[in-house]
Design an enzyme around this catalytic site. Structure first.
Site, short mmCIF file in Angstrom:
data_model
loop_
_atom_site.label_atom_id
_atom_site.label_comp_id
_atom_site.label_asym_id
_atom_site.label_seq_id
_atom_site.Cartn_x
_atom_site.Cartn_y
_atom_site.Cartn_z
N LEU B 29 0.77 -1.38 0.16
CA LEU B 29 0.01 -0.03 0.17
C LEU B 29 0.95 1.21 0.16
O LEU B 29 0.48 2.26 -0.33
CB LEU B 29 -0.92 0.01 1.32
CG LEU B 29 -2.11 -0.89 1.23
CD1 LEU B 29 -2.59 -1.32 2.59
CD2 LEU B 29 -2.95 -0.86 0.24
N GLY B 30 1.86 0.96 0.39
CA GLY B 30 2.93 2.24 0.48
C GLY B 30 4.07 1.99 1.22
O GLY B 30 4.18 1.10 2.23
N GLY B 32 7.27 4.09 4.10
CA GLY B 32 7.66 5.53 4.40
C GLY B 32 9.15 5.28 5.15
O GLY B 32 9.76 4.11 4.79
N ALA B 33 9.39 6.06 5.86
CA ALA B 33 10.76 5.97 6.40
C ALA B 33 11.14 4.87 7.12
O ALA B 33 12.24 4.28 7.39
CB ALA B 33 11.15 7.36 7.33
N GLY B 35 9.08 1.86 7.62
CA GLY B 35 8.75 0.59 7.04
C GLY B 35 7.76 0.53 5.89
O GLY B 35 7.57 1.67 5.29
N VAL B 37 3.80 -0.75 4.48
CA VAL B 37 2.39 -1.26 4.60
C VAL B 37 1.89 -2.11 3.61
O VAL B 37 1.97 -1.58 2.41
CB VAL B 37 1.53 0.09 5.16
CG1 VAL B 37 0.05 -0.42 5.49
CG2 VAL B 37 2.30 0.93 6.19
N LYS B 51 2.16 -3.46 8.89
CA LYS B 51 3.30 -2.65 8.57
C LYS B 51 4.44 -3.28 9.13
O LYS B 51 4.41 -3.70 10.43
CB LYS B 51 3.05 -1.24 9.56
CG LYS B 51 4.24 -0.51 9.20
CD LYS B 51 4.00 1.03 9.53
CE LYS B 51 5.17 2.15 9.29
NZ LYS B 51 4.98 3.47 9.66
N ASP B 143 2.93 14.86 12.64
CA ASP B 143 3.26 14.97 10.87
C ASP B 143 1.97 15.07 10.11
O ASP B 143 1.42 13.98 9.42
CB ASP B 143 3.96 13.73 10.70
CG ASP B 143 4.70 13.89 9.24
OD1 ASP B 143 4.62 14.98 8.75
OD2 ASP B 143 5.34 12.97 8.95
#
Lengths: 245, 306
Positions: B29-30, B32-33, B35, B37, B51, B143
């Site tokens: 799904l995506g 980030g910094a 981990g 998901v 995640k 954030d």
């Protein structure tokens, strides 16, 4: 629980050392003296390929128990504060792990802890990162190729002070540049809690053609240990000791 | 950044070493910094978001936050927490992971596409309501950015609580565009107005989807961008007050925003031409209805005859 004081050297450079002793050895020595060494390699925004010799950056940080990152100028601000914070967490985790091993035996680190215990310990580590005192000695490579990057470096340092001063713990910063013809490194700003008055600090710099990273790091380490700071004398050999749980 | 080092593909099976619970990976799904998901399914075949990363401390801090803020005062703020565990991969490497509710929704920008412009304000209003609850509990979201928002049934939802920070502490995670420190408009200490600034920047991003950089004079850049946008015209005054730090609480900004929105819905008087068109369409409806009725009657009579 009394939070301790962390000490870091933050080296900003864009190339390989080419003069004097091995910077990796000096970084290892610094780590041994309780000073973490972080290194940031600054690339030109237009630079496409990684210049040679930047592997050294990683090795210095590894030996110095810190973190390295190679970035383009435009993401320098965010990287400088992130690297500093990550290195703080890393140091604190190291101390906590040592304590855990003393209590629970070998191979017991935060990562190995059962989930419910881990959930509690990470909060303690987070708390320490927020409340501990921090000293950062910034060491800026001002050799010719770094010259036009210095305004960005100045912004990034201001930004770093903004990030760290949002914490509950206190901060001390100082800024040195190298190479300096007389003393290898040159003090630009003495220890101060804020980096707001760094306006124009890099304007009077005559940049040399060599990069004595090793000797510069060593001078920086001396600057740390010789620091006539009213409270740092009581810290003993290992400044992390008082971070005990 | 550090390489995450795990190999997970659609169909991979992740089994927790502590609880034995297993999850089948469906798709990414995506990332980030700290981990990545994945959409995944639990043993019962239900969808969930998993995640996984390599920094177990950081993931555990997020889990603590999720548990705390899945629900604040009965109001759902983030996805609800499902499970936390470690996965030992085939090469005996350990990766920490956690599982949360899978929220299916649209990104804010694609949701707003083709919608009338008061939706920008309505979404901001919804966001401020959620923040009000979080702030009452003594925490800032931190954030806050469009990547961390999803539209579900025309309601905005916060999906990443990793940056939630207790008031008075330092914001640890931020994205420059939404960060008041970057724009020289305040500190990085968590307080209600830190989030309110981010809300104003989310509104600005709706007018400038590519975002923009601060330039030499950050506050001048902001002001120029704001005044040049027709989309943001109704909200101009409110946004400027937000930047000036006039709003200390989400409720105050919410109040200003609702005044703008209420005014907009009442003020534009319907023009004559529009009215005529409306009447016209009503006529068409009436005619259609009559024709249909006659037809129906005809059919009934016809069938009756037979």
């Amino acid at each position: 629980m009394k939070p301790g004081r962390l000490k870091q050297i933050l080296l900003l450079t864009d190339g390989c050392s080419n003069h004097g002793e091995d910077p990796i050895a000096v970084a290892a020595l610094a780590r041994n003296q309780g000073v973490t060494v972080n290194v940031i390699g600054v690339l030109d925004d237009r630079q496409h390929s990684k210049p040679q010799g930047l592997d050294e950056i990683e090795s210095i940080a590894e030996a110095g128990g810190g973190i390295s990152q190679i970035v383009y100028q435009k993401s320098l601000s965010q990287t400088v504060q992130m690297v500093t914070r990550q290195a703080m967490t890393q140091t604190i985790q190291g101390v906590v792990n040592k304590e855990l091993q003393e209590i629970l035996g070998k191979d017991q680190t935060i990562e190995e802890l059962p989930l419910d215990k881990r959930a509690e310990v990470v909060e303690v580590v987070d708390d320490l990162g927020e409340t501990c005192d921090l000293e950062v000695l910034v060491l800026v490579d001002t050799s010719a190729s770094m010259n036009h990057k210095l305004p960005t470096v100045k912004d990034a340092l201001y930004d770093l002070s903004l990030s760290l001063n949002a914490r509950t713990g206190s901060n001390q910063f100082c800024v040195y540049v190298f190479p300096d013809t007389k003393k290898t490194i040159k003090k630009m700003i003495d220890w101060t809690p804020e980096l707001e008055k760094i306006h124009g600090i890099f304007s009077k710099i005559s940049s040399g053609g060599y990069t004595p990273t090793g000797p510069a790091l060593k001078e920086a380490l001396y600057a740390f240990t010789e620091k006539p700071f009213f409270h740092s004398m009581q810290d003993g050999v290992d400044p992390y000791e008082e971070t005990g749980l | 950044m550090k390489k995450q080092g795990f190999n997970l593909y659609p169909g991979s099976y992740v089994r927790g070493k502590w609880s034995g619970h297993g999850y089948i990976i469906e798709k990414e799904l995506g990332s980030g910094a700290c981990g990545t998901v994945f959409l995944s399914r639990n043993a019962k075949g239900e969808k969930c978001a998993l995640k996984i990363g390599s920094d177990s401390s950081r993931l555990m801090l997020e889990v603590n936050m999720l548990k705390k803020f899945g629900k604040v005062q009965g109001v759902k703020l983030g996805p609800s927490f499902v499970d936390v565990d470690d996965w030992v991969d085939p090469s005996r490497q350990t990766f920490p992971f956690y599982v949360m509710e899978y929220i299916e929704g649209a990104a804010l920008r694609s949701f707003l596409k083709g919608k009338s412009r008061e939706w920008v304000g309505i979404c901001a209003l919804q966001l401020l309501s959620d923040l009000e609850h979080l702030h009452r509990a003594g925490y800032a979201f931190g954030d806050l950015k469009t990547d961390n928002l999803l539209m579900v049934d025309s309601r905005v939802r916060l999906i990443d609580v990793g940056g939630v920070t207790q008031f008075g502490r330092a914001i640890k995670e931020y994205t420059e565009f939404y960060d008041r420190g970057y724009w020289g408009l305040g500190s990085r200490k968590a307080d209600p107005s830190y989030d309110l600034f981010a809300v104003s920047m989310i509104m600005l991003e709706m007018a400038y989807p590519g975002r923009f950089e601060k330039g030499v004079k950050p506050s001048r850049t902001l002001m120029n961008k704001l005044t040049a946008s027709t989309l943001l015209k109704p909200y101009q005054k409110m946004i400027i007050q937000c930047w000036e730090g006039k709003y200390l609480h989400a409720s105050e900004m919410k109040h200003s925003l609702s005044l703008v929105l209420m005014k907009r819905t009442m003020s534009p008087p319907p023009s004559r031409r529009k009215k005529k068109q409306q009447q016209g369409s009503e006529k068409v409806e009436l005619v259609t209805f009559s024709i249909l009725s006659v037809l129906f009657l005809g059919v009934s009579i016809f069938s009756f005859w037979i």
